[in-house]
Scaffold this motif. Structure first.
Motif, PDB file in Angstrom:
ATOM      1  N   LEU A  29       0.825  -1.201   0.000  1.00 20.09           N
ATOM      2  CA  LEU A  29       0.000   0.000   0.000  1.00 20.09           C
ATOM      3  C   LEU A  29       0.864   1.258   0.000  1.00 20.09           C
ATOM      4  O   LEU A  29       0.555   2.238  -0.688  1.00 20.09           O
ATOM      5  CB  LEU A  29      -0.931  -0.013   1.225  1.00 20.09           C
ATOM      6  CG  LEU A  29      -2.160   0.879   1.174  1.00 20.09           C
ATOM      7  CD1 LEU A  29      -3.014   0.594  -0.051  1.00 20.09           C
ATOM      8  CD2 LEU A  29      -2.986   0.722   2.442  1.00 20.09           C
ATOM      9  N   ALA A  30       1.951   1.233   0.756  1.00 19.86           N
ATOM     10  CA  ALA A  30       2.844   2.394   0.792  1.00 19.86           C
ATOM     11  C   ALA A  30       3.394   2.701  -0.592  1.00 19.86           C
ATOM     12  O   ALA A  30       3.453   3.866  -1.009  1.00 19.86           O
ATOM     13  CB  ALA A  30       3.981   2.141   1.779  1.00 19.86           C
ATOM     14  N   GLU A  31       3.809   1.664  -1.322  1.00 19.02           N
ATOM     15  CA  GLU A  31       4.339   1.878  -2.668  1.00 19.02           C
ATOM     16  C   GLU A  31       3.261   2.441  -3.592  1.00 19.02           C
ATOM     17  O   GLU A  31       3.522   3.348  -4.376  1.00 19.02           O
ATOM     18  CB  GLU A  31       4.881   0.570  -3.233  1.00 19.02           C
ATOM     19  CG  GLU A  31       5.502   0.720  -4.616  1.00 19.02           C
ATOM     20  CD  GLU A  31       6.094  -0.565  -5.150  1.00 19.02           C
ATOM     21  OE1 GLU A  31       6.733  -0.515  -6.217  1.00 19.02           O
ATOM     22  OE2 GLU A  31       5.935  -1.613  -4.503  1.00 19.02           O
ATOM     23  N   ALA A  32       2.056   1.911  -3.497  1.00 15.53           N
ATOM     24  CA  ALA A  32       0.971   2.372  -4.358  1.00 15.53           C
ATOM     25  C   ALA A  32       0.588   3.817  -4.065  1.00 15.53           C
ATOM     26  O   ALA A  32       0.158   4.556  -4.959  1.00 15.53           O
ATOM     27  CB  ALA A  32      -0.244   1.467  -4.192  1.00 15.53           C
ATOM     28  N   LEU A  33       0.763   4.231  -2.814  1.00 17.24           N
ATOM     29  CA  LEU A  33       0.371   5.576  -2.398  1.00 17.24           C
ATOM     30  C   LEU A  33       1.518   6.578  -2.431  1.00 17.24           C
ATOM     31  O   LEU A  33       1.297   7.780  -2.263  1.00 17.24           O
ATOM     32  CB  LEU A  33      -0.211   5.535  -0.976  1.00 17.24           C
ATOM     33  CG  LEU A  33      -1.528   4.779  -0.812  1.00 17.24           C
ATOM     34  CD1 LEU A  33      -1.848   4.609   0.672  1.00 17.24           C
ATOM     35  CD2 LEU A  33      -2.664   5.532  -1.517  1.00 17.24           C
ATOM     36  N   GLY A  34       2.754   6.094  -2.587  1.00 16.99           N
ATOM     37  CA  GLY A  34       3.895   6.986  -2.533  1.00 16.99           C
ATOM     38  C   GLY A  34       4.172   7.486  -1.132  1.00 16.99           C
ATOM     39  O   GLY A  34       4.688   8.594  -0.948  1.00 16.99           O
ATOM     40  N   GLU A  35       3.845   6.663  -0.130  1.00 26.87           N
ATOM     41  CA  GLU A  35       4.069   7.023   1.267  1.00 26.87           C
ATOM     42  C   GLU A  35       5.099   6.093   1.894  1.00 26.87           C
ATOM     43  O   GLU A  35       5.408   5.031   1.354  1.00 26.87           O
ATOM     44  CB  GLU A  35       2.748   6.949   2.052  1.00 26.87           C
ATOM     45  CG  GLU A  35       1.716   7.977   1.632  1.00 26.87           C
ATOM     46  CD  GLU A  35       2.155   9.405   1.920  1.00 26.87           C
ATOM     47  OE1 GLU A  35       2.726   9.646   3.014  1.00 26.87           O
ATOM     48  OE2 GLU A  35       1.949  10.271   1.059  1.00 26.87           O
ATOM     49  N   ASP A  36       5.617   6.471   3.042  1.00 27.50           N
ATOM     50  CA  ASP A  36       6.604   5.682   3.750  1.00 27.50           C
ATOM     51  C   ASP A  36       5.916   4.547   4.505  1.00 27.50           C
ATOM     52  O   ASP A  36       4.982   4.782   5.277  1.00 27.50           O
ATOM     53  CB  ASP A  36       7.385   6.569   4.721  1.00 27.50           C
ATOM     54  CG  ASP A  36       8.426   5.791   5.504  1.00 27.50           C
ATOM     55  OD1 ASP A  36       9.436   5.409   4.912  1.00 27.50           O
ATOM     56  OD2 ASP A  36       8.189   5.546   6.702  1.00 27.50           O
ATOM     57  N   ALA A  37       6.375   3.319   4.298  1.00 24.56           N
ATOM     58  CA  ALA A  37       5.731   2.162   4.914  1.00 24.56           C
ATOM     59  C   ALA A  37       5.806   2.220   6.434  1.00 24.56           C
ATOM     60  O   ALA A  37       4.824   1.908   7.128  1.00 24.56           O
ATOM     61  CB  ALA A  37       6.369   0.865   4.408  1.00 24.56           C
ATOM     62  N   ASP A  38       6.953   2.631   6.988  1.00 23.33           N
ATOM     63  CA  ASP A  38       7.075   2.679   8.441  1.00 23.33           C
ATOM     64  C   ASP A  38       6.167   3.737   9.045  1.00 23.33           C
ATOM     65  O   ASP A  38       5.694   3.590  10.176  1.00 23.33           O
ATOM     66  CB  ASP A  38       8.526   2.930   8.851  1.00 23.33           C
ATOM     67  CG  ASP A  38       9.386   1.677   8.724  1.00 23.33           C
ATOM     68  OD1 ASP A  38       8.813   0.569   8.775  1.00 23.33           O
ATOM     69  OD2 ASP A  38      10.610   1.804   8.571  1.00 23.33           O
ATOM     70  N   ARG A  39       5.920   4.794   8.297  1.00 26.07           N
ATOM     71  CA  ARG A  39       5.005   5.829   8.784  1.00 26.07           C
ATOM     72  C   ARG A  39       3.567   5.284   8.832  1.00 26.07           C
ATOM     73  O   ARG A  39       2.826   5.544   9.782  1.00 26.07           O
ATOM     74  CB  ARG A  39       5.098   7.066   7.892  1.00 26.07           C
ATOM     75  CG  ARG A  39       4.378   8.255   8.454  1.00 26.07           C
ATOM     76  CD  ARG A  39       4.718   9.543   7.705  1.00 26.07           C
ATOM     77  NE  ARG A  39       4.162  10.643   8.457  1.00 26.07           N
ATOM     78  CZ  ARG A  39       4.752  11.242   9.486  1.00 26.07           C
ATOM     79  NH1 ARG A  39       5.955  10.848   9.869  1.00 26.07           N
ATOM     80  NH2 ARG A  39       4.167  12.223  10.145  1.00 26.07           N
ATOM     81  N   ILE A  40       3.183   4.561   7.792  1.00 24.20           N
ATOM     82  CA  ILE A  40       1.863   3.925   7.795  1.00 24.20           C
ATOM     83  C   ILE A  40       1.763   2.941   8.954  1.00 24.20           C
ATOM     84  O   ILE A  40       0.729   2.862   9.641  1.00 24.20           O
ATOM     85  CB  ILE A  40       1.607   3.233   6.447  1.00 24.20           C
ATOM     86  CG1 ILE A  40       1.377   4.280   5.350  1.00 24.20           C
ATOM     87  CG2 ILE A  40       0.413   2.277   6.533  1.00 24.20           C
ATOM     88  CD1 ILE A  40       1.222   3.705   3.953  1.00 24.20           C
ATOM     89  N   ARG A  41       2.830   2.204   9.212  1.00 25.30           N
ATOM     90  CA  ARG A  41       2.829   1.242  10.319  1.00 25.30           C
ATOM     91  C   ARG A  41       2.724   1.949  11.669  1.00 25.30           C
ATOM     92  O   ARG A  41       2.030   1.479  12.574  1.00 25.30           O
ATOM     93  CB  ARG A  41       4.090   0.383  10.245  1.00 25.30           C
ATOM     94  CG  ARG A  41       4.111  -0.568   9.049  1.00 25.30           C
ATOM     95  CD  ARG A  41       5.494  -1.106   8.741  1.00 25.30           C
ATOM     96  NE  ARG A  41       5.477  -1.946   7.542  1.00 25.30           N
ATOM     97  CZ  ARG A  41       6.543  -2.252   6.824  1.00 25.30           C
ATOM     98  NH1 ARG A  41       7.752  -1.776   7.181  1.00 25.30           N
ATOM     99  NH2 ARG A  41       6.441  -3.009   5.756  1.00 25.30           N
TER     100      ARG A  41
END
Length: 314
Positions: A262-274
């Protein structure tokens, strides 16, 4: 004549639990009738869902198919119409008419209207990517225009949650309940909004039940609780509910994969989403723990939050 207020309607049960809710329910039939007359609507039996809103299929004199929605007046619902007008059909349902004082919306009817959470013929990963397409559209709206319309901020909501988390952390809990997660959530709720690299208009309740299949777009969002702030605030309800990641034999692996996807699809940082996932998962426990007589549910939820915290390296 169609029964617009069947006794089994969830909103009648939920809102009947408080004096304020009962007062709104007492006014609701007259409000529905006033709006029916004003907008010249033909109403069908209401949708059997929603804990604080009443909604029913409607048809206008020209045959336009719509939905009439009235919501119990509360701050989270105050700017739903403003956000929908700002999105103007891009990623979300359109507004046909509004009575802001009555917390009433006449909305485009989304058809066929299957919830993303019920689209079990699609793999969870495919549903996540479809939802990411919707989020990108919603996040493209102008946050300055949202602020000008009176929309609240993620930072302010998170600060209120942090205060509750700090109060819960200060209480005496049995060892089985990991109260340290209350302290961690309080810290995250204060730090994450300050460290956001950008601000967007977030949906606020982006769960798979609030995404419906549509003809003019694969999926459209409904039932927003909009705010402006860190986009990484939005994904957790989707990740948690597209299917139960904690029911898998290896939830660490499932959550690591899905948050990265999801982070890649959204262009966001995965650890931030976590990190936001930890904060938002614990946030639910802040309120439910007081009604959990034997604490079993709260202990389970905090064990799940510990999995998320480990995944985020927290």
């Amino acid at each position: 004549m169609t029964d617009l207020f069947p006794p089994t309607l969830p909103v009648l049960t939920m809102m009947g639990r408080t004096a304020d809710g009962r007062g709104w329910l007492a006014r609701l039939p007259a409000l529905v009738e006033q709006l029916r007359e004003r907008w010249q609507l033909r109403l069908a039996a209401p949708f059997h869902g929603g804990s604080c809103s009443w909604a029913a299929p409607a048809e206008l004199p020209d045959g336009t198919r719509a939905v009439l929605k009235l919501t119990w007046p509360h701050p989270e619902a105050r700017t739903e119409g403003a956000a929908l007008r700002l999105w103007d059909g891009r990623g979300a349902v359109r507004v046909l008419a509004q009575d802001a004082a009555a917390f009433a919306l006449l909305l485009e009817r989304v058809e066929p209207g299957v919830e993303l959470g019920r689209a079990r013929h699609l793999p969870a990963e495919e549903r996540l990517l479809a939802a990411a397409d919707v989020l990108r559209e919603l996040w493209a709206a102008d946050p300055a225009a949202a602020t000008a319309s009176g929309m609240g901020r993620v930072a302010d909501t998170a600060a209120r949650w942090a205060e509750v988390a700090e109060r819960q952390a200060a209480r005496s809990w049995p060892p089985a309940l990991d109260a340290g997660l209350f302290r961690l959530a309080a810290r995250l709720l204060r730090e994450l909004p300050r460290s956001a690299r950008r601000e967007v208009v977030v949906h606020g309740d982006f769960n798979p039940g609030n995404l419906l299949s549509a003809r003019r777009s694969p999926w459209l969002a409904i039932d927003a609780k909009p705010m402006t702030g860190d986009p990484a605030f939005d994904p957790w309800p989707l990740l948690e509910q597209v299917d139960d990641p904690f029911a898998h034999s290896d939830p660490h692996r499932v959550l690591r994969h899905r948050t990265a996807l999801l982070a890649e699809a959204l262009g966001e940082d995965a650890d931030r989403i976590r990190a936001w996932s930890v904060a938002r998962h614990v946030e639910y426990v802040l309120w439910s723990v007081d009604e959990d007589e034997n604490l079993e549910n709260s202990i389970t939820l905090l064990r799940q939050a510990r999995i998320l915290a480990d995944l985020a390296g927290l």
